[in-house]
Design a protein around this motif. Structure first.
Motif, PDB file in Angstrom:
ATOM      1  N   ILE A  46       0.492  -1.422  -0.001  1.00  0.00           N
ATOM      2  CA  ILE A  46       0.100   0.174  -0.588  1.00  0.00           C
ATOM      3  C   ILE A  46       0.702   0.865   0.321  1.00  0.00           C
ATOM      4  N   GLY A  47       0.901   2.568  -1.136  1.00  0.00           N
ATOM      5  CA  GLY A  47       1.505   3.115  -1.021  1.00  0.00           C
ATOM      6  C   GLY A  47       0.648   4.440  -0.078  1.00  0.00           C
ATOM      7  N   ILE A  48       1.918   5.214   0.373  1.00  0.00           N
ATOM      8  CA  ILE A  48       1.056   6.410   1.381  1.00  0.00           C
ATOM      9  C   ILE A  48       1.360   7.640   0.985  1.00  0.00           C
ATOM     10  N   TYR A  49       0.855   8.184   0.515  1.00  0.00           N
ATOM     11  CA  TYR A  49       1.310   9.480   0.232  1.00  0.00           C
ATOM     12  C   TYR A  49      -0.059  10.934   0.169  1.00  0.00           C
ATOM     13  N   PHE A  50       0.931  11.405   1.080  1.00  0.00           N
ATOM     14  CA  PHE A  50       0.545  12.962   1.530  1.00  0.00           C
ATOM     15  C   PHE A  50       1.049  14.083   0.659  1.00  0.00           C
ATOM     16  N   LEU A  51       0.399  14.459   0.195  1.00  0.00           N
ATOM     17  CA  LEU A  51       1.045  16.309   0.097  1.00  0.00           C
ATOM     18  C   LEU A  51       0.928  17.465   1.020  1.00  0.00           C
ATOM     19  N   LYS A  52       0.112  16.844   2.043  1.00  0.00           N
ATOM     20  CA  LYS A  52      -0.371  17.657   3.553  1.00  0.00           C
ATOM     21  C   LYS A  52      -0.367  17.539   4.780  1.00  0.00           C
ATOM     22  N   THR A  53       0.257  18.526   5.619  1.00  0.00           N
ATOM     23  CA  THR A  53       0.474  17.599   7.673  1.00  0.00           C
ATOM     24  C   THR A  53      -0.609  16.987   7.565  1.00  0.00           C
ATOM     25  N   SER A  54      -0.417  15.360   8.028  1.00  0.00           N
ATOM     26  CA  SER A  54      -1.427  14.765   8.762  1.00  0.00           C
ATOM     27  C   SER A  54      -0.833  13.836  10.405  1.00  0.00           C
ATOM     28  N   THR A  55      -0.941  13.516  11.153  1.00  0.00           N
ATOM     29  CA  THR A  55      -1.088  12.601  12.745  1.00  0.00           C
ATOM     30  C   THR A  55      -2.112  11.571  12.828  1.00  0.00           C
TER      31      THR A  55
END
Length: 316
Positions: A46-55
């Motif tokens: 699974i790819g985890i692709y985040f362009l914005k901050t996230s906790t």
């Protein structure tokens, strides 16, 4: 001859009422430890692709994938060639033959997410766009059902900006019979008209109520849940220089909570203490905000389980 396709979660509007209920119940089974599946995603990537901050969202999906037996590849904002001009369609075409699923948080609208989802071999999960946060709503409903035992008939006051969390709540809670959802949003910072129209259609069909007003007066005498989010939502910019003055009346105070002593307090976090909510409320006995955050993990397990389990379809 049969073939398999995978399921996407781009918008709550893509789910039937039955599918929405199934996802909430599945999340609750993971939260309560009653789910008997043992690593159902063993062998998947699974790819985890985040362009914005996230906790919470990024950690919950990463942890959920690993707990369910999958391996993960993480991408930051500058890692993919989209950053140098490659189209999302071309990127998705490549990723879909290498990954089984992609959990993505973009900076834009759902159009980008649907471009990623324009194939059927890689599941695409919307981990937040500018207009909707569907996985947050699933975690919220899982938390509500865990606390109350049933979603039908719940009375919820949402107070604050009509952001993507509010939109997701409007598109989900109205699918359950007898629910009453009141939005108190600052003038000029309410829910998008399209979202409210869809929510009202759901409410009419399911015997629910959804109302939006731009003041905090004349509220009903009873609520089961008081819900707020931070005022400075990830990726948004306020149009008014004095926006904090406009938002001040929409702060959740202990005085407000005292009006509803039987109600619980929910917050999607992160919180700006003593801005949208008094610290005494967030840390007080009515607050279940951190249980709500914990349930993001269990709900993420449910979403990954549901989306990544192949669906058998007739080959053409």
């Amino acid at each position: 001859m049969m073939k398999y396709k995978r399921t996407h979660l781009v918008s709550l509007k893509d789910l039937s009422n039955e599918e929405l209920s199934q996802l909430v119940s599945l999340g609750l089974s993971y939260a309560n430890g009653t789910n008997e599946k043992k690593q159902p995603l063993q062998g998947l990537i699974i790819g985890i692709y985040f362009l914005k901050t996230s906790t919470r969202t990024r950690t919950s999906f990463s942890s959920a994938a690993l707990r369910l037996g999958a391996q993960i590849i993480t991408y930051n904002a500058n890692d993919l060639q989209i950053n140098t001009g490659e189209t999302i369609q071309d990127t998705a075409r490549v990723l879909s033959v290498m990954l089984d699923g992609l959990v993505a948080r973009t900076a834009g609208s759902q159009e980008d997410m649907r471009a990623f989802a324009a194939q059927s071999s890689m599941s695409v999960i919307n981990a937040m766009t500018a207009d909707e946060h569907p996985t947050q709503a699933l975690a919220d409903l899982t938390t509500m059902k865990q606390h109350f035992g049933d979603l039908s008939g719940l009375r919820v006051l949402y107070i604050g900006e009509g952001n993507n969390t509010a939109a997701a709540l409007a598109l989900s809670l109205t699918r359950f019979s007898g629910t009453q959802l009141y939005f108190c949003t600052p003038q000029g910072y309410g829910l998008p008209q399209e979202t409210m129209l869809a929510a009202k259609e759901y409410a009419e069909t399911n015997g629910a109520t959804v109302v939006e007003q731009h003041h905090v007066e004349n509220l009903p005498q009873a609520f089961d849940i008081i819900y707020t989010t931070r005022w400075e939502t990830t990726g948004t910019i306020k149009k008014d220089e004095n926006w904090k003055d406009i938002f001040k009346p929409f702060k959740v105070t202990q005085a407000l909570m005292n009006r509803y002593p039987e109600a619980i307090f929910m917050h999607d976090l992160p919180a700006h203490r003593d801005e949208e909510v008094e610290a005494a409320v967030l840390d007080g006995p009515q607050s279940i905000a951190f249980k709500q955050a914990e349930n993001k993990l269990h709900s993420a397990c449910a979403v990954l389980d549901w989306c990544l389990t192949p669906v058998e379809v007739q080959a053409i």
